[in-house]
Design a protein around this motif. Structure first.
Motif, mmCIF file in Angstrom:
data_model
loop_
_atom_site.group_PDB
_atom_site.id
_atom_site.type_symbol
_atom_site.label_atom_id
_atom_site.label_comp_id
_atom_site.label_asym_id
_atom_site.label_seq_id
_atom_site.Cartn_x
_atom_site.Cartn_y
_atom_site.Cartn_z
ATOM 1 N N CYS A 37 0.838 -1.211 0.000
ATOM 2 C CA CYS A 37 0.000 0.000 0.000
ATOM 3 C C CYS A 37 0.868 1.253 0.000
ATOM 4 N N ASP A 43 -2.207 2.644 -2.363
ATOM 5 C CA ASP A 43 -3.416 3.124 -1.693
ATOM 6 C C ASP A 43 -3.130 3.917 -0.421
ATOM 7 N N VAL A 64 2.107 2.800 15.568
ATOM 8 C CA VAL A 64 0.913 2.251 14.907
ATOM 9 C C VAL A 64 0.986 0.728 14.779
ATOM 10 N N ARG A 86 -3.093 -9.874 7.300
ATOM 11 C CA ARG A 86 -2.052 -8.863 7.372
ATOM 12 C C ARG A 86 -1.525 -8.575 8.768
ATOM 13 N N LEU A 88 0.592 -8.328 12.015
ATOM 14 C CA LEU A 88 2.005 -8.597 12.302
ATOM 15 C C LEU A 88 2.111 -9.514 13.522
HETATM 16 C C1 HEC Z 1 -3.582 -2.413 3.140
HETATM 17 C C2 HEC Z 1 -2.890 -1.197 2.952
HETATM 18 C C3 HEC Z 1 -1.845 -0.804 3.961
HETATM 19 C C4 HEC Z 1 -0.835 -1.584 4.468
HETATM 20 C C5 HEC Z 1 -0.501 -3.023 4.132
HETATM 21 C C6 HEC Z 1 -0.124 -0.741 5.398
HETATM 22 N N1 HEC Z 1 -0.675 0.498 5.439
HETATM 23 FE FE1 HEC Z 1 -0.041 2.054 6.592
HETATM 24 N N2 HEC Z 1 -1.585 3.191 5.854
HETATM 25 C C7 HEC Z 1 -2.500 2.792 4.929
HETATM 26 C C8 HEC Z 1 -3.449 3.870 4.689
HETATM 27 C C9 HEC Z 1 -4.624 3.828 3.715
HETATM 28 C C10 HEC Z 1 -3.069 4.919 5.541
HETATM 29 C C11 HEC Z 1 -3.761 6.253 5.719
HETATM 30 C C12 HEC Z 1 -4.666 6.063 6.884
HETATM 31 C C13 HEC Z 1 -5.729 7.075 6.982
HETATM 32 O O1 HEC Z 1 -5.725 8.029 6.234
HETATM 33 O O2 HEC Z 1 -6.580 6.825 7.840
HETATM 34 C C14 HEC Z 1 -1.893 4.464 6.264
HETATM 35 C C15 HEC Z 1 -1.215 5.220 7.218
HETATM 36 C C16 HEC Z 1 -0.050 4.823 7.866
HETATM 37 C C17 HEC Z 1 0.675 5.625 8.816
HETATM 38 C C18 HEC Z 1 0.272 7.006 9.274
HETATM 39 C C19 HEC Z 1 -0.669 6.804 10.424
HETATM 40 C C20 HEC Z 1 -1.392 8.025 10.839
HETATM 41 O O3 HEC Z 1 -1.969 7.959 11.926
HETATM 42 O O4 HEC Z 1 -1.455 8.981 10.069
HETATM 43 C C21 HEC Z 1 1.766 4.906 9.213
HETATM 44 C C22 HEC Z 1 2.859 5.322 10.171
HETATM 45 C C23 HEC Z 1 1.698 3.630 8.509
HETATM 46 N N3 HEC Z 1 0.585 3.617 7.709
HETATM 47 C C24 HEC Z 1 2.610 2.614 8.656
HETATM 48 C C25 HEC Z 1 2.481 1.365 8.097
HETATM 49 C C26 HEC Z 1 3.404 0.272 8.343
HETATM 50 C C27 HEC Z 1 4.647 0.359 9.207
HETATM 51 C C28 HEC Z 1 2.929 -0.781 7.647
HETATM 52 C C29 HEC Z 1 3.492 -2.180 7.586
HETATM 53 C C30 HEC Z 1 3.887 -2.794 8.813
HETATM 54 C C31 HEC Z 1 1.726 -0.356 6.960
HETATM 55 N N4 HEC Z 1 1.490 0.951 7.265
HETATM 56 C C32 HEC Z 1 0.966 -1.179 6.122
HETATM 57 C C33 HEC Z 1 -2.562 1.573 4.280
HETATM 58 C C34 HEC Z 1 -1.724 0.507 4.566
#
Ligand code: HEC
Length: 474
Positions: A37, A43, A64, A86, A88
């Motif tokens: 993502c 995304d 997070v 997904r 961890l």
């Molecule tokens: C399935 C898709 C997806 C995966 C896989 C994913 N993320 Fe995200 N992540 C997102 C999206 C979409 C947002 C934006 C969230 C929102 O706007 O609410 C985000 C936001 C975040 C943020 C910002 C949080 C915040 O509060 O603004 C962090 C840090 C982050 N991701 C870390 C990770 C980490 C580290 C991993 C892997 C361990 C991961 N993400 C895996 C989709 C994903």
């Protein structure tokens, strides 16, 4: 401080491999679990691919992941029962925490694994048919979240058996999407009645078929609603929940279309159209949303048809301020069932949602276990292997709600009494089990049981809503 870090590092098994570094330890984790993502054009809103990307946000990443908010995934358990799971593991979370504790070093560049590549092509290959929203919908730059449904016609004579549905929103303002097939004309009427493309709300019965939940408190209104939904002489509508029963496809960020087992398909009733439901949240710039939907068809009638089995109840009464009221629904299958996937649905007051399978003579088995429901992250969960349940299995759904001001997701503060309803201010408790029959000649018995279950649920419309909190399960 350095000394403390050193002591922490020594006390951990990771010590065996020295300091945790990005190139050798963190990159494989982030590339496989986050970057799908988090890459340009993906995304998520920012990339997480290089050491610099991860170092910049290392504290937030540890926060997070420790909280279980990332990667997004609601069900508990890490035993891999669901496809594309997904969550961890504790060891993976610890590795990230240790990297932060070690000062987030980059490490030897020669140890960096090759950068993963990401395709933005259709996931299941070129679809047999691509349809899209007839006209774009304008999402304003700001304002409240919008939930809207769009009728998408299918060409005359489109094939009947669907093996895969891929939903592709065009803008980042879309948070989640559902597609269902429907024959009812009410949705078409509603779409035409509203000047903008689509129509508002979550009306899976067809808008106006059910009165607003507040009016449900009056027995005369309940009776009228019940009567309107029923043809002469029937206890429940012939097609209960025509919308949800036809659940075909979904999208949330990073969603992977789960393949159906061989020789299995959804059957589209002849003359049906698609209804696309979108949850959209303004992102600061106006967006013209035009979601596309790719359909794959079976070349010939399949051996097995998907049969949706809803666990659903109208008996939801959540007094203002209540924090742990529950709603329950059940279905006892009279024949063996193979369960492919679970599609949970509730609104913003729900906090916990679980499905327990009571197999005769065996320990109850929790097949869906969501401890922190999040309206925005709802999606179907597909078993890696279809799960087999014998005749007599009782599937029980329990949803718990917090209708007090301690629930940050509560859309109405101060709280008011909330009942079943399809508006976002009301609540629902629904899980659709997508099933197939190991023994196709069992279809009539299953249909009878489903009809009886619908009848019971609809008589709840007349009796359940005035009685206060739902009664405990039988
Ligand atoms: C399935 C898709 C997806 C995966 C896989 C994913 N993320 Fe995200 N992540 C997102 C999206 C979409 C947002 C934006 C969230 C929102 O706007 O609410 C985000 C936001 C975040 C943020 C910002 C949080 C915040 O509060 O603004 C962090 C840090 C982050 N991701 C870390 C990770 C980490 C580290 C991993 C892997 C361990 C991961 N993400 C895996 C989709 C994903």
């Amino acid at each position: 401080m350095k000394l403390l870090r050193f002591i922490l590092a020594v006390s951990l098994p990771l010590m065996a491999r020295g300091q945790v570094v990005f190139t050798r330890d963190i990159a494989p984790l982030i590339h496989s679990r986050c970057a799908g993502c988090h890459h340009d054009g993906g995304d998520a809103p920012f990339p997480l691919l290089t050491a610099a990307d991860a170092q910049k946000r290392v504290r937030q990443i540890v926060e997070v992941t420790a909280a279980g908010d990332m990667p997004p995934w609601l069900p508990m358990g890490t035993d891999g029962q669901f496809a594309n799971e997904r969550r961890l593991s504790a060891a993976e979370k610890e590795l990230l925490r240790q990297w932060l504790a070690d000062g987030a070093p980059e490490g030897d560049p020669s140890l960096l694994p090759p950068m993963p590549e990401f395709s933005h092509e259709w996931q299941c290959g070129a679809p047999d048919l691509i349809v899209e929203m007839p006209t774009p919908f304008l999402i304003p730059a700001d304002g409240p979240a919008i939930y809207r449904n769009f009728v998408i016609p299918l060409p005359h004579g489109a094939p009947q058996y669907v093996t895969a549905v891929e939903v592709r929103p065009s803008s980042r303002a879309v948070h989640h999407a559902f597609v269902r097939a429907e024959k009812a004309s009410a949705t078409m009427v509603a779409d035409a009645a509203d000047a903008a493309p689509g129509y508002a709300g979550m009306a899976s019965f067809g808008p106006g078929a059910l009165p607003a939940a507040d009016a449900f408190a009056l027995p005369s209104v309940q009776r009228e609603a019940y009567r309107r939904l029923l043809p002469e002489g029937r206890k429940s509508p012939p097609e209960m929940l025509p919308g949800t029963a036809g659940a075909l496809g979904a999208w949330v960020p990073g969603f992977k279309v789960p393949p159906l087992p061989a020789d299995t398909a959804h059957r589209l009733p002849e003359g049906s159209h698609l209804v696309l439901s979108l949850r959209m949240v303004p992102i600061g710039k106006p967006q013209h949303e035009r979601t596309r939907i790719g359909l794959h068809f079976a070349r010939q009638p399949p051996a097995r048809e998907i049969i949706p089995v809803p666990l659903n109840t109208f008996r939801i009464v959540l007094p203002a301020g209540s924090r742990a009221e529950e709603a329950r629904a059940k279905f006892v299958t009279p024949v063996p069932l193979s369960v492919l996937s679970l599609w949970p649905h509730a609104h913003q007051l729900a906090t916990m949602l679980e499905v327990i399978a009571h197999v005769p003579g065996a320990e109850p088995r929790r097949i869906l276990d969501i401890r922190e429901w999040d309206f925005d992250q709802q999606q179907p969960y597909t078993f890696r292997e279809p799960q087999q349940f014998p005749a007599g299995t009782r599937f029980e759904l329990c949803v718990r709600y917090n209708n007090s001001s301690t629930n940050p997701a509560n859309p109405t503060v101060p709280a008011r009494t909330v009942r079943f309803g399809e508006s976002l201010r009301d609540e629902m408790a629904l899980v659709i089990l997508q099933t197939t029959l190991p023994n196709p000649t069992d279809r009539p018995s299953l249909n009878l049981a489903l009809a009886a279950s619908r009848d019971r649920m609809f008589s709840g419309l007349l009796t359940g809503l005035l009685e206060g909190p739902p009664s405990p399960p039988p």
